[in-house]
Write an enzyme that holds these catalytic residues in place. Sequence first.
Site, PDB file in Angstrom:
ATOM      1  N   CYS A  33     107.881 113.399  72.706  1.00  0.00           N
ATOM      2  CA  CYS A  33     107.083 112.226  72.338  1.00  0.00           C
ATOM      3  C   CYS A  33     106.274 112.472  71.066  1.00  0.00           C
ATOM      4  O   CYS A  33     105.781 111.534  70.467  1.00  0.00           O
ATOM      5  CB  CYS A  33     106.163 111.817  73.478  1.00  0.00           C
ATOM      6  SG  CYS A  33     104.919 113.060  73.857  1.00  0.00           S
ATOM      7  N   ASP A  35     103.384 113.933  70.829  1.00  0.00           N
ATOM      8  CA  ASP A  35     101.932 113.942  71.023  1.00  0.00           C
ATOM      9  C   ASP A  35     101.370 115.364  70.901  1.00  0.00           C
ATOM     10  O   ASP A  35     102.025 116.332  71.292  1.00  0.00           O
ATOM     11  CB  ASP A  35     101.569 113.371  72.395  1.00  0.00           C
ATOM     12  CG  ASP A  35     101.800 111.866  72.459  1.00  0.00           C
ATOM     13  OD1 ASP A  35     102.248 111.312  71.445  1.00  0.00           O
ATOM     14  OD2 ASP A  35     101.527 111.267  73.503  1.00  0.00           O
ATOM     15  N   CYS A  58      99.350 109.322  73.053  1.00  0.00           N
ATOM     16  CA  CYS A  58      99.321 108.074  73.816  1.00  0.00           C
ATOM     17  C   CYS A  58      98.010 107.956  74.600  1.00  0.00           C
ATOM     18  O   CYS A  58      97.249 108.920  74.727  1.00  0.00           O
ATOM     19  CB  CYS A  58     100.508 108.036  74.764  1.00  0.00           C
ATOM     20  SG  CYS A  58     100.337 109.188  76.128  1.00  0.00           S
ATOM     21  N   CYS A 102     102.213 113.818  80.302  1.00  0.00           N
ATOM     22  CA  CYS A 102     100.960 113.873  79.524  1.00  0.00           C
ATOM     23  C   CYS A 102      99.956 114.794  80.240  1.00  0.00           C
ATOM     24  O   CYS A 102      99.180 115.494  79.592  1.00  0.00           O
ATOM     25  CB  CYS A 102     100.352 112.484  79.360  1.00  0.00           C
ATOM     26  SG  CYS A 102     101.527 111.198  78.891  1.00  0.00           S
TER      27      CYS A 102
END
Length: 143
Positions: A33, A35, A58, A102
Amino acid sequence: MYSEKVMEHFVNPCNVGEIENADGIGEVGNEKCGDIMKMYLKITAGVIEDVKFKTFGCGAAIATSSIATELIKGKTIDEALKLTNRAVVEALDGLPPAKVHCSVLAEQAVKTAISDYYNRLGIDPLPIVGEITEHCEGNCSNE
Ligand code: FES
């Protein structure tokens, strides 16, 4: 889709920023992703006195960083090392499956910062912190 807790920590995250002269800094990222999470620790006599984070990612990554800092602040290193991604998810009253990774990033950021702390002291962190992997407790997808 998101719990109130997630929204709370996304809109008003706790402990955002940097610590000057931090005793340990951990930066981790998720290749898929993109991140990135960076965590700063101030440690005195084995206790995490202060912790701050910067997350480029995010909303869930911001919420998991925020709650992770709350969960380890004032705790001993040993207690902080017990923080799992599952505990982070539970503290947020759940995350959608696609966002569970996450929480893994938050666990890794804490462990990486503690490893950095030991490295700076000239102590091999591996026997204490262990291997920092993408191990995920829970339904972890990365779509
Ligand atoms: Fe990858 Fe949130 S950390 S989407």
